[in-house]
Design a protein around this motif. Sequence first.
Motif, PDB file in Angstrom:
ATOM      1  N   ALA A 156     -33.460 -42.753  -4.882  1.00 49.40           N
ATOM      2  CA  ALA A 156     -33.664 -41.322  -5.068  1.00 49.40           C
ATOM      3  C   ALA A 156     -32.383 -40.587  -4.708  1.00 49.40           C
ATOM      4  CB  ALA A 156     -34.825 -40.818  -4.196  1.00 49.40           C
ATOM      5  N   SER A 157     -32.385 -39.284  -4.977  1.00 48.53           N
ATOM      6  CA  SER A 157     -31.247 -38.421  -4.654  1.00 48.53           C
ATOM      7  C   SER A 157     -31.774 -37.012  -4.415  1.00 48.53           C
ATOM      8  CB  SER A 157     -30.208 -38.425  -5.787  1.00 48.53           C
ATOM      9  OG  SER A 157     -30.797 -37.963  -6.996  1.00 48.53           O
ATOM     10  N   VAL A 158     -31.006 -36.275  -3.637  1.00 50.47           N
ATOM     11  CA  VAL A 158     -31.384 -34.895  -3.304  1.00 50.47           C
ATOM     12  C   VAL A 158     -31.068 -33.998  -4.491  1.00 50.47           C
ATOM     13  CG1 VAL A 158     -31.019 -32.959  -1.724  1.00 50.47           C
ATOM     14  CG2 VAL A 158     -30.974 -35.311  -0.868  1.00 50.47           C
ATOM     15  N   ARG A 159     -32.084 -33.286  -4.953  1.00 51.52           N
ATOM     16  CA  ARG A 159     -31.871 -32.360  -6.072  1.00 51.52           C
ATOM     17  C   ARG A 159     -31.518 -30.960  -5.576  1.00 51.52           C
ATOM     18  NH1 ARG A 159     -36.280 -31.426 -10.773  1.00 51.52           N
ATOM     19  NH2 ARG A 159     -35.218 -33.279 -11.603  1.00 51.52           N
ATOM     20  N   SER A 160     -32.261 -30.421  -4.624  1.00 52.84           N
ATOM     21  CA  SER A 160     -32.035 -29.042  -4.191  1.00 52.84           C
ATOM     22  C   SER A 160     -32.473 -28.884  -2.746  1.00 52.84           C
ATOM     23  CB  SER A 160     -32.811 -28.054  -5.082  1.00 52.84           C
ATOM     24  OG  SER A 160     -34.210 -28.267  -4.968  1.00 52.84           O
ATOM     25  N   VAL A 161     -31.825 -27.918  -2.088  1.00 49.87           N
ATOM     26  CA  VAL A 161     -32.170 -27.526  -0.719  1.00 49.87           C
ATOM     27  C   VAL A 161     -32.331 -26.016  -0.724  1.00 49.87           C
ATOM     28  CG1 VAL A 161     -31.487 -27.541   1.706  1.00 49.87           C
ATOM     29  CG2 VAL A 161     -30.839 -29.437   0.210  1.00 49.87           C
ATOM     30  N   ALA A 162     -33.448 -25.544  -0.213  1.00 51.80           N
ATOM     31  CA  ALA A 162     -33.733 -24.118  -0.230  1.00 51.80           C
ATOM     32  C   ALA A 162     -32.709 -23.363   0.611  1.00 51.80           C
ATOM     33  CB  ALA A 162     -35.144 -23.841   0.274  1.00 51.80           C
ATOM     34  N   VAL A 163     -32.380 -22.160   0.164  1.00 52.98           N
ATOM     35  CA  VAL A 163     -31.439 -21.315   0.901  1.00 52.98           C
ATOM     36  C   VAL A 163     -32.138 -20.627   2.065  1.00 52.98           C
ATOM     37  CG1 VAL A 163     -29.861 -19.367   0.712  1.00 52.98           C
ATOM     38  CG2 VAL A 163     -30.081 -20.966  -1.185  1.00 52.98           C
ATOM     39  N   LEU A 164     -33.379 -20.216   1.853  1.00 52.12           N
ATOM     40  CA  LEU A 164     -34.144 -19.520   2.878  1.00 52.12           C
ATOM     41  C   LEU A 164     -35.214 -20.452   3.432  1.00 52.12           C
ATOM     42  CD1 LEU A 164     -34.610 -16.043   1.159  1.00 52.12           C
ATOM     43  CD2 LEU A 164     -32.895 -16.708   2.844  1.00 52.12           C
ATOM     44  N   PRO A 165     -35.594 -20.273   4.678  1.00 57.32           N
ATOM     45  CA  PRO A 165     -36.627 -21.143   5.259  1.00 57.32           C
ATOM     46  C   PRO A 165     -37.987 -20.858   4.663  1.00 57.32           C
ATOM     47  CG  PRO A 165     -36.050 -19.409   6.796  1.00 57.32           C
ATOM     48  CD  PRO A 165     -35.078 -19.303   5.653  1.00 57.32           C
ATOM     49  N   ASP A 166     -38.846 -21.864   4.780  1.00 60.49           N
ATOM     50  CA  ASP A 166     -40.219 -21.709   4.302  1.00 60.49           C
ATOM     51  C   ASP A 166     -40.930 -20.691   5.187  1.00 60.49           C
ATOM     52  OD1 ASP A 166     -42.689 -21.930   3.243  1.00 60.49           O
ATOM     53  OD2 ASP A 166     -42.998 -24.049   3.709  1.00 60.49           O
ATOM     54  N   PRO A 167     -41.476 -19.607   4.586  1.00 62.25           N
ATOM     55  CA  PRO A 167     -42.115 -18.592   5.429  1.00 62.25           C
ATOM     56  C   PRO A 167     -43.342 -19.097   6.156  1.00 62.25           C
ATOM     57  CG  PRO A 167     -42.549 -18.153   3.104  1.00 62.25           C
ATOM     58  CD  PRO A 167     -41.547 -19.274   3.157  1.00 62.25           C
ATOM     59  N   GLY A 168     -44.005 -20.128   5.618  1.00 58.06           N
ATOM     60  CA  GLY A 168     -45.196 -20.660   6.268  1.00 58.06           C
ATOM     61  C   GLY A 168     -46.366 -19.717   6.160  1.00 58.06           C
ATOM     62  N   GLY A 169     -47.434 -20.063   6.790  1.00 57.79           N
ATOM     63  CA  GLY A 169     -48.647 -19.257   6.758  1.00 57.79           C
ATOM     64  C   GLY A 169     -48.847 -18.490   8.051  1.00 57.79           C
ATOM     65  N   PHE A 170     -50.027 -17.880   8.157  1.00 55.53           N
ATOM     66  CA  PHE A 170     -50.347 -17.063   9.323  1.00 55.53           C
ATOM     67  C   PHE A 170     -50.441 -17.905  10.586  1.00 55.53           C
ATOM     68  CE2 PHE A 170     -53.595 -15.180  12.120  1.00 55.53           C
ATOM     69  CZ  PHE A 170     -52.958 -13.986  12.427  1.00 55.53           C
ATOM     70  N   LEU A 171     -50.924 -19.131  10.441  1.00 52.00           N
ATOM     71  CA  LEU A 171     -51.127 -20.003  11.604  1.00 52.00           C
ATOM     72  C   LEU A 171     -49.977 -20.974  11.816  1.00 52.00           C
ATOM     73  CD1 LEU A 171     -54.908 -20.828  11.090  1.00 52.00           C
ATOM     74  CD2 LEU A 171     -53.911 -19.048  12.545  1.00 52.00           C
ATOM     75  N   SER A 172     -48.884 -20.838  11.057  1.00 50.42           N
ATOM     76  CA  SER A 172     -47.774 -21.770  11.200  1.00 50.42           C
ATOM     77  C   SER A 172     -46.972 -21.456  12.455  1.00 50.42           C
ATOM     78  CB  SER A 172     -46.865 -21.694   9.966  1.00 50.42           C
ATOM     79  OG  SER A 172     -46.330 -20.395   9.839  1.00 50.42           O
ATOM     80  N   SER A 173     -46.220 -22.471  12.935  1.00 44.23           N
ATOM     81  CA  SER A 173     -45.411 -22.299  14.139  1.00 44.23           C
ATOM     82  C   SER A 173     -44.111 -21.592  13.795  1.00 44.23           C
ATOM     83  CB  SER A 173     -45.126 -23.665  14.769  1.00 44.23           C
ATOM     84  OG  SER A 173     -44.351 -24.459  13.867  1.00 44.23           O
TER      85      SER A 173
ATOM     86  N   TYR B 120     -36.799 -26.073   5.810  1.00 38.26           N
ATOM     87  CA  TYR B 120     -36.261 -25.691   4.503  1.00 38.26           C
ATOM     88  C   TYR B 120     -36.770 -26.677   3.450  1.00 38.26           C
ATOM     89  CZ  TYR B 120     -33.108 -22.560   6.997  1.00 38.26           C
ATOM     90  OH  TYR B 120     -32.599 -21.559   7.775  1.00 38.26           O
ATOM     91  N   GLU B 121     -37.351 -26.111   2.423  1.00 38.18           N
ATOM     92  CA  GLU B 121     -37.923 -26.950   1.367  1.00 38.18           C
ATOM     93  C   GLU B 121     -36.807 -27.711   0.648  1.00 38.18           C
ATOM     94  OE1 GLU B 121     -39.645 -25.770  -2.803  1.00 38.18           O
ATOM     95  OE2 GLU B 121     -41.229 -25.555  -1.296  1.00 38.18           O
TER      96      GLU B 121
END
Length: 586
Positions: free
Chosen positions: A437-454, A459-460
């Motif tokens: 496999a190989s890395v296709r993309s790395v998100a620029v902004l962090p995953d906002p997550g949900g209401f109950l996330s830590s 980063y996706e």
Amino acid sequence: MHASRNVMIIKSQQQTTQSPLNTSETQRPANSEHMDFLEYDERPGRRIPWKWLFVAFVLVVAVGLAGPLNRLRSHFGKPPQDLVLFTVERDDLPIVVTERGNLESQINIEILCEVDEIRTSGHSGTAIVWLIPNGTSVKAGDLLIELDSAPHQERLDQQILETDRTRANQIQAQAKHENQITQNETSLADAELDVRLAELEVEMFTDEESGTRRLEVDAIERLIDDVNNEIRSAQANLMLRENEKRGIETLFKLGYAGKGELDRISYDFLRAENEFATRVNRLKTQMATLSKLQNYDLNMQSLKLHGRLETTRRRLEQVQRNNEALTAQSQAALDAANQALAKEEERLERYKDQLEKCRIYAPQDGMVAYAVSASRWNREEIREGATVRQRQHLLSLPNLNQMQVKTAVHESVVDQIEPGLSATVRLDAFADRVYRASVRSVAVLPDPGGFLSSDTKVYETVVTIDEEVQQLKPGMTAVVEIHVDRLEDVISIPVQAIVQVQNQTWCYVEQQGLPVRRPLRLGRSNDKFVHIVEGLEEGERVVLNPMAIFDETRQRDERIDADMDDLPVADDVAPAADVPALPAAE
């Protein structure tokens, strides 16, 4: 305070246990004061010094504390039990970031509802008439979903009639515009002709050689000349008649002529005289006419001709402006009709397309996967009879031969991940298989997550499998190892041997059978090993379960505290100077 107090007590007890040796005369100091302090006076009647009483008190306390101190001393200097050791060696250290994720298709076509919502009887949305079963493998062109097309067919029929009416209006506007163009051309030609005729009349009037003005003057002048000739002829006839009259009168007087002859000649004379006067009056009239023509008529006629010429020119300009306005008006009406027809035809084509979109076909080969709502509170079920809204995700059609893993990389290592890095993928369902496999993309902004996330930021990251796969399903759990770097010939130890408290980092190294705390300077790491830049040498053995040392230390402290509770508190006893050091595993 409690720990320092315990140490203080231990030191005092150690000093007191050694005090009997210090009382022997062989080790007695040479200082005179100490000699007086240790001297015993056997003379009768003398009072025992208070210093000797203090020495006796110390001996009694030392004997009483001997048992507890021996138990306390046994707690120190013993290594914790069940320690796991690791021998430090030099080897290559692959820098790998390991994360878990879910499998999905690289080419995942989402099937959306592209049909407009037509509100009928208070209900909105489009009902699903037929739906292919979930998980079915399909080929490109297979029917997937059939939506209710009755409202769309009715709307299409009405639109066909409206389009025909609009087309009729457009044809009428086109004919009016063409007729207007023809009328404008005719009006313009008439106006231009009038201008040209007026210009010719002015030219004809003002021509000095053969113009109308010159001809009229010449005609009058010729009349005047004719009148002058007639006057001269009448004057000659008058003179002749006058001579004949005088001759007849003389003959009448002499009796040679009769009365009738005299009357006749008198009548001829009067007629000649009248004719001469008539010619003279006619000359005056012609002269007056010539004067009037030269002074007034010609100027008036010139003004009329020039005025008419200007009028025709202005009329030509007016016709041109009117033609432009009428042409623009008819063109605007035609444009409006064309736009209206284009709108109606566009709407007709869209309604036809909407009717066709009521039947959704597979754009590629794949497996049917019903859409699942991300919200747990408002789930939109995909089933026959259910109503769907426009742009709603109905199902997905993933290509199962080309898969990828969607994972999340922790913020601490995201700066090491970049597109193009090689990776390996393992699946929980097929543990014996390893995929390139190989890395296709790395998100620029962090995953906002949900209401109950830590509060942990991830980063996706999308990692594609670089080979065709079989028997893999979307949603399978995968483990991704991203190969960031490889450090050659370095010292590394397992990460579980590292202890970090605030800004301090250390491990425990075996020395003479005891664990000793060793500060470290760390380098890069993977999920299993960490590079030791400074602090360890090859061949040394480190403790892999440092928490056992912490547990042993805590239990030892508890036993010490229990033994300390049995000791008397002697605040007046001075601490000793020499105390054995505690082991490094505190």
